[in-house]
Motif scaffolding. Structure first.
Motif, mmCIF file in Angstrom:
data_model
loop_
_atom_site.group_PDB
_atom_site.id
_atom_site.type_symbol
_atom_site.label_atom_id
_atom_site.label_comp_id
_atom_site.label_asym_id
_atom_site.label_seq_id
_atom_site.Cartn_x
_atom_site.Cartn_y
_atom_site.Cartn_z
ATOM 1 N N ALA A 286 1.178 15.527 10.490
ATOM 2 C CA ALA A 286 1.158 15.073 9.671
ATOM 3 C C ALA A 286 2.456 13.408 9.439
ATOM 4 C CB ALA A 286 3.176 15.455 9.229
ATOM 5 N N VAL A 287 1.108 12.501 9.119
ATOM 6 C CA VAL A 287 1.069 11.272 8.952
ATOM 7 C C VAL A 287 1.868 10.243 7.983
ATOM 8 C CG1 VAL A 287 -0.251 8.910 9.341
ATOM 9 C CG2 VAL A 287 -1.078 10.904 10.929
ATOM 10 N N THR A 288 3.110 9.948 7.661
ATOM 11 C CA THR A 288 3.765 8.497 7.293
ATOM 12 C C THR A 288 3.893 7.451 7.391
ATOM 13 O OG1 THR A 288 5.810 9.554 8.249
ATOM 14 C CG2 THR A 288 4.849 11.138 7.205
ATOM 15 N N VAL A 289 4.073 7.121 6.031
ATOM 16 C CA VAL A 289 4.711 5.299 6.453
ATOM 17 C C VAL A 289 5.141 4.836 7.387
ATOM 18 C CG1 VAL A 289 4.801 5.020 3.635
ATOM 19 C CG2 VAL A 289 6.772 5.408 4.433
ATOM 20 N N ARG A 290 5.531 5.394 8.330
ATOM 21 C CA ARG A 290 6.125 4.822 9.814
ATOM 22 C C ARG A 290 5.235 5.608 10.219
ATOM 23 N NH1 ARG A 290 12.942 7.548 8.766
ATOM 24 N NH2 ARG A 290 13.139 7.325 7.098
ATOM 25 N N SER A 291 4.792 6.061 10.125
ATOM 26 C CA SER A 291 3.719 5.608 10.912
ATOM 27 C C SER A 291 2.536 4.322 11.643
ATOM 28 C CB SER A 291 2.185 7.009 11.070
ATOM 29 O OG SER A 291 2.568 8.596 10.737
ATOM 30 N N ASP A 292 2.515 4.146 10.163
ATOM 31 C CA ASP A 292 1.740 2.679 10.326
ATOM 32 C C ASP A 292 2.945 1.616 10.452
ATOM 33 O OD1 ASP A 292 -0.480 3.293 8.989
ATOM 34 O OD2 ASP A 292 0.017 3.097 6.536
ATOM 35 N N LEU A 293 4.142 1.826 10.898
ATOM 36 C CA LEU A 293 4.959 1.064 11.138
ATOM 37 C C LEU A 293 5.168 1.073 12.731
ATOM 38 C CD1 LEU A 293 7.913 1.328 8.358
ATOM 39 C CD2 LEU A 293 6.643 -0.816 8.645
ATOM 40 N N TYR A 294 4.898 1.715 13.654
ATOM 41 C CA TYR A 294 4.930 2.671 14.815
ATOM 42 C C TYR A 294 3.772 1.830 15.455
ATOM 43 C CZ TYR A 294 4.201 4.440 19.192
ATOM 44 O OH TYR A 294 4.605 4.660 20.996
ATOM 45 N N ILE B 94 0.507 -0.832 0.392
ATOM 46 C CA ILE B 94 -0.073 -0.116 0.197
ATOM 47 C C ILE B 94 0.853 1.362 -0.342
ATOM 48 C CG2 ILE B 94 -1.774 -1.589 0.947
ATOM 49 C CD1 ILE B 94 -1.303 0.592 3.800
ATOM 50 N N HIS B 95 1.966 1.145 0.985
ATOM 51 C CA HIS B 95 2.872 2.189 0.804
ATOM 52 C C HIS B 95 3.569 2.481 -0.548
ATOM 53 C CE1 HIS B 95 3.734 1.827 5.422
ATOM 54 N NE2 HIS B 95 2.507 2.311 5.173
ATOM 55 N N SER B 96 3.984 1.377 -1.638
ATOM 56 C CA SER B 96 4.317 1.643 -2.984
ATOM 57 C C SER B 96 3.274 2.476 -3.897
ATOM 58 C CB SER B 96 4.749 -0.058 -3.462
ATOM 59 O OG SER B 96 2.870 -0.181 -3.603
ATOM 60 N N HIS B 97 1.791 2.341 -3.394
ATOM 61 C CA HIS B 97 0.972 2.790 -3.958
ATOM 62 C C HIS B 97 0.558 5.124 -3.467
ATOM 63 C CE1 HIS B 97 0.354 -1.051 -5.421
ATOM 64 N NE2 HIS B 97 -0.553 -0.144 -6.672
ATOM 65 N N GLY B 98 1.302 4.995 -2.298
ATOM 66 C CA GLY B 98 1.475 5.801 -1.662
ATOM 67 C C GLY B 98 0.153 6.039 -0.698
ATOM 68 N N ILE B 99 0.136 4.995 -0.116
ATOM 69 C CA ILE B 99 -1.324 5.134 0.523
ATOM 70 C C ILE B 99 -1.137 4.114 2.127
ATOM 71 C CG2 ILE B 99 -3.309 3.804 1.706
ATOM 72 C CD1 ILE B 99 -3.829 2.858 -1.418
ATOM 73 N N ARG C 68 12.636 4.862 13.350
ATOM 74 C CA ARG C 68 12.545 4.246 12.961
ATOM 75 C C ARG C 68 13.191 3.861 12.047
ATOM 76 N NH1 ARG C 68 6.263 7.119 13.008
ATOM 77 N NH2 ARG C 68 7.089 7.634 15.530
ATOM 78 N N TYR C 69 12.080 2.456 11.261
ATOM 79 C CA TYR C 69 12.186 2.027 9.806
ATOM 80 C C TYR C 69 11.885 3.045 9.075
ATOM 81 C CZ TYR C 69 13.599 -2.740 11.954
ATOM 82 O OH TYR C 69 14.147 -4.007 12.175
ATOM 83 N N ALA C 70 12.814 3.082 7.988
ATOM 84 C CA ALA C 70 12.551 4.113 6.401
ATOM 85 C C ALA C 70 11.644 3.063 5.303
ATOM 86 C CB ALA C 70 13.777 4.569 5.494
ATOM 87 N N SER C 71 11.242 1.561 5.687
ATOM 88 C CA SER C 71 9.968 1.787 4.697
ATOM 89 C C SER C 71 9.353 0.149 5.584
ATOM 90 C CB SER C 71 11.109 1.199 3.233
ATOM 91 O OG SER C 71 11.609 0.124 2.921
ATOM 92 N N ALA C 72 8.451 -0.271 5.118
ATOM 93 C CA ALA C 72 8.027 -1.476 5.229
ATOM 94 C C ALA C 72 8.954 -3.183 4.886
ATOM 95 C CB ALA C 72 6.692 -1.812 4.844
ATOM 96 N N GLN C 73 9.501 -2.242 3.651
ATOM 97 C CA GLN C 73 10.933 -3.714 3.128
ATOM 98 C C GLN C 73 12.260 -3.654 3.953
ATOM 99 O OE1 GLN C 73 10.207 -5.053 0.822
ATOM 100 N NE2 GLN C 73 8.642 -4.782 -0.874
ATOM 101 N N ALA C 74 12.550 -2.872 4.906
ATOM 102 C CA ALA C 74 13.556 -2.501 5.451
ATOM 103 C C ALA C 74 13.113 -3.472 6.648
ATOM 104 C CB ALA C 74 14.006 -0.855 5.970
ATOM 105 N N LEU C 75 11.984 -3.208 7.148
ATOM 106 C CA LEU C 75 11.490 -3.850 8.437
ATOM 107 C C LEU C 75 11.594 -5.793 8.386
ATOM 108 C CD1 LEU C 75 10.129 -4.544 10.998
ATOM 109 C CD2 LEU C 75 7.691 -3.906 9.754
ATOM 110 N N LEU C 76 10.704 -5.682 6.426
ATOM 111 C CA LEU C 76 10.566 -6.631 6.737
ATOM 112 C C LEU C 76 11.906 -7.730 6.357
ATOM 113 C CD1 LEU C 76 8.688 -9.351 4.927
ATOM 114 C CD2 LEU C 76 9.022 -8.382 3.087
ATOM 115 N N LYS D 296 -5.264 7.455 3.996
ATOM 116 C CA LYS D 296 -5.308 8.824 3.026
ATOM 117 C C LYS D 296 -3.754 8.419 1.674
ATOM 118 C CE LYS D 296 -4.890 12.641 5.105
ATOM 119 N NZ LYS D 296 -4.644 13.966 5.955
ATOM 120 N N SER D 297 -4.338 8.527 1.048
ATOM 121 C CA SER D 297 -3.816 8.320 -0.032
ATOM 122 C C SER D 297 -2.067 9.820 -0.026
ATOM 123 C CB SER D 297 -4.248 8.831 -1.509
ATOM 124 O OG SER D 297 -3.242 8.473 -2.667
ATOM 125 N N MET D 298 -1.247 9.734 -0.274
ATOM 126 C CA MET D 298 -0.380 10.729 -0.021
ATOM 127 C C MET D 298 -0.036 11.021 -1.812
ATOM 128 S SD MET D 298 0.208 10.313 3.294
ATOM 129 C CE MET D 298 1.128 11.913 3.509
#
Length: 683
Positions: free
Chosen positions: A602-610, A536-541, A668-676, A568-570
């Protein structure tokens, strides 16, 4: 013998009406309430329904709405029984589509006069159809000679008729069109007027078909079918291109035909005139009808059937011309398209890619071989297609509105016929909250269980909910991922909206929390959710509400991220007009909320990771990392408290948790891929 259904909760009145009608030679079927009446109507398809207004549970108005929303019963004459002085009910009933009403008490003569009047009206409409089609067949046969078939089948054939003596197969494009709301048109006209309407319209429609070398024209009711094949035309232009040209010219002819209707039948209250056209290419079998050497050939086969199904789909989508990808791939350059979609074909294990055709840019070869007018009138054709589509879309919206309103009043009891909605059978209600009702349904094509979320969008207070509803579909329609919920369909009317989505029989992730949650299972869920977030983050969501209740369990044990109602679509939020988070807004669930969400930043992809970090901690430890006696104290801990330590057995995972739940998003992790990547290395 005419069948008349009487729906009345007063036993004496119901019995008297039934006895009177039986003595007059009618077959009287009776029901004591609206729901029983609806079941009888669906089982018997009566010639007339007589219903009281005031009944418990489903009253006469609700029964009328259900009848009008049922395609098989929609044109059944319907009479309401009202109190003598209840003028409001009379007006409301007539507005809702009742054909007549009787004021109680009424005499035997009044009842029989009203019943016979409605039955005469029904017979007249049937007679208009029959005589109109007979006159049309005669006139068109004379006008177009061998280009028009001489038989009048009950429907466009799929299999070869038993009296055909030979057949041959060609590759061709089949065009099928029909008139919208034809029954409503016919019942407002005399028999000779129906004949005039059909003859005038078909003459106008056939001209572009024949001009583009369409052959084997067939007519069934208000429908037209034609075949375009390279072997039949002598034109160098592809059959698919000529079929599209004919379809667009037919749309323009229909647009101009409205002026003829307005002049010929002024002040008759005719519904807006519109057509739909389906185009499909493939093998077509031409069967010879009549004696050997007869020029009358009947096109049959799956291509004919699928073209007819595409025409039906134009009504469902509010489009004017709909073509399959098989048509588009061979039509050449310059075909202008609108929406693209996929269509599941009922009764077949088949899905078609389909496109809305909105116009065509012609070249020199097109102009030389019969499409000059298409070039000269391109802007008129585009306007005609838009107008026709608008009319169809309004009709679709009104039908959907009626169906969704009926659904809300439906009682799902054993033995009741399920409500049908755009290819779904609605079987039971499984939840509700605020302005949203949730139903379990089955897809008619394959029995797949799905969930229908229906929103009542009436009133100013519903506007934000409607925006979120639309947003959820708009966001998820972009994503096809095994760990993200699947959205099958959506629809909107003026007062309701619905989304058809994947059904999860096992419920949500919360059901797995507890002593049975192992380290292996927790890490596997974490990896699957990291993959979902990466998608979803790759689609800006950004989801903005990651919690166990929004993670669903599939039957195979995998999980899927769901409930994007506040996502939200960023990338496109501004252009799509989605609601933006204002300073000070708090969006999310407190136990899983990131520090920046707490203070409205501001809410970003790192908010979802938290939030995922909080969930992962809870799965490993069996408790949430932050608990408090009040909301204020809980939010303060998200802002300032250190991340608690995991049990010793999971100490090696503490760095992952600490990084996920860092107060500063940059840490935090910069992306979900880094966490993975880290989760894949964890044992």
């Amino acid at each position: 013998m005419h069948v008349i259904l009487i729906v009345e909760d007063d036993d004496a009145i119901r019995s008297n009406i039934s006895r009177l009608l039986t003595l007059e030679g009618f077959e009287a079927v009776s029901a004591a309430d609206g729901r029983s009446g609806l079941a009888h109507a669906r089982a018997r398809a009566p010639d007339l329904i007589i219903s009281d207004v005031n009944m418990p549970d489903m009253d006469g108005f609700a029964l009328l709405a259900a009848i009008r929303a049922d395609a098989a019963l929609a044109t059944t004459p319907f009479m309401l029984l009202t109190a003598l002085d209840d003028r409001n009910s009379m007006r409301r009933g007539m507005t809702a589509g009742a054909d007549d009403y009787l004021s109680k008490p009424f005499t035997r003569t009044e009842l029989l006069e009203a019943v016979n009047a409605q039955l005469r009206k029904k017979n007249l409409v049937d007679a208009r159809m029959a005589s109109g089609l007979a006159a049309l067949e005669t006139r068109l046969r004379t006008a177009f000679g061998s280009d028009i078939g001489g038989r009048q089948p009950e429907a466009f054939a799929v299999e070869a008729p038993p009296d055909s003596d030979d057949a041959h197969v060609i590759n061709a494009t089949v065009l099928v069109s029909s008139i919208r709301n034809f029954t409503s048109l016919a019942e407002k006209l005399e028999a000779n007027e129906v004949s005039q309407l059909l003859t005038e319209y078909f003459e106008r429609s056939c001209q572009p078909v024949l001009k583009n070398s369409g052959r084997h024209l067939k007519f069934v009711g208000d429908g037209l079918m034609a075949v375009f094949a390279n072997t039949l035309s002598g034109s160098p232009l592809p059959a698919q291109r000529r079929a599209i040209s004919a379809a667009l010219a037919m749309a323009l002819a229909a647009h101009e035909f409205r002026d003829w209707l307005a002049q010929r039948f002024a002040a008759r209250g005719l519904p807006p005139f519109a057509i739909g056209i389906g185009l499909h290419s493939g093998e077509v079998t031409l069967c010879r009808m009549g004696p050997p050497g007869s020029p009358d050939l009947m096109p049959v086969g799956d291509t004919v059937s699928l073209a007819a199904r595409l025409e039906v789909a134009t009504r469902e989508r509010g489009w004017t011309v709909l073509a399959s990808r098989a048509v588009m791939e061979a039509a050449g350059d310059g075909i202008e398209v609108g929406t693209r979609d996929t269509l599941a074909v009922p009764g077949k294990n088949l899905t078609l890619d389909v496109l809305e055709i909105t116009g065509m840019v012609t070249g020199i070869d097109d102009k030389i071989h019969g499409m000059a007018s298409l070039t000269e009138r391109a802007s008129e054709i585009s306007a005609a297609v838009r107008t026709n589509s608008d009319i169809t879309a309004r009709a679709v919206k009104e039908a959907l509105q009626s169906k969704l309103a009926t659904l809300k009043e439906q009682r799902f009891e054993p033995g009741n016929e399920p409500v049908r909605l755009k290819g779904y059978r609605v079987t039971r209600k499984i939840g509700s909250g605020g302005m949203t009702e949730v139903y379990l349904a089955e897809r008619e094509t394959d029995g797949l269980p799905i969930v229908l979320k229906v929103l009542d969008s009436r009133g100013k207070e519903a506007s934000e909910h409607l925006v979120r509803f639309i947003q959820e579909y708009a966001l998820l329609s972009k994503i096809n991922h095994p760990h993200v919920i699947r959205i099958h369909d959506q629809g909107f009317s003026d007062e309701h909206a619905y989304i058809a989505m994947e059904y999860f029989e096992r419920g949500d992730l919360r059901t797995l929390f507890g002593p049975g949650m192992t380290r292996v299972r927790a890490l596997e869920i974490g990896r699957q959710l990291a993959q979902a977030l990466a998608a979803i983050h790759s689609h800006g969501i950004v989801h903005r509400d990651i919690k166990p209740e929004n993670v669903m369990l599939r039957s195979d044990g995998s999980v899927a991220l769901a409930d994007f109602g506040i996502a939200k679509s960023m990338l496109q939020a501004e252009s799509l007009g989605f609601t933006q988070t204002r300073h000070g807004d708090v969006v999310g669930t407190p136990f899983y909320m990131s520090p920046e969400q707490v203070i409205g930043k501001a809410v970003t992809v790192r908010s979802d990771l938290y939030s995922l970090g909080v969930m992962l901690f809870e799965m490993l430890d069996g408790r949430r990392p932050f608990m408090a006696e009040s909301l204020e104290l809980l939010l303060a801990k998200h802002l300032h408290a250190d991340t608690p330590a995991l049990p010793v057995v999971h100490a090696d995972l503490q760095p992952i948790i600490n990084r996920l739940m860092a107060k500063n998003p940059d840490a935090r992790y910069a992306s979900a891929q880094a966490l993975l990547a880290d989760l894949n290395q964890a044992a």
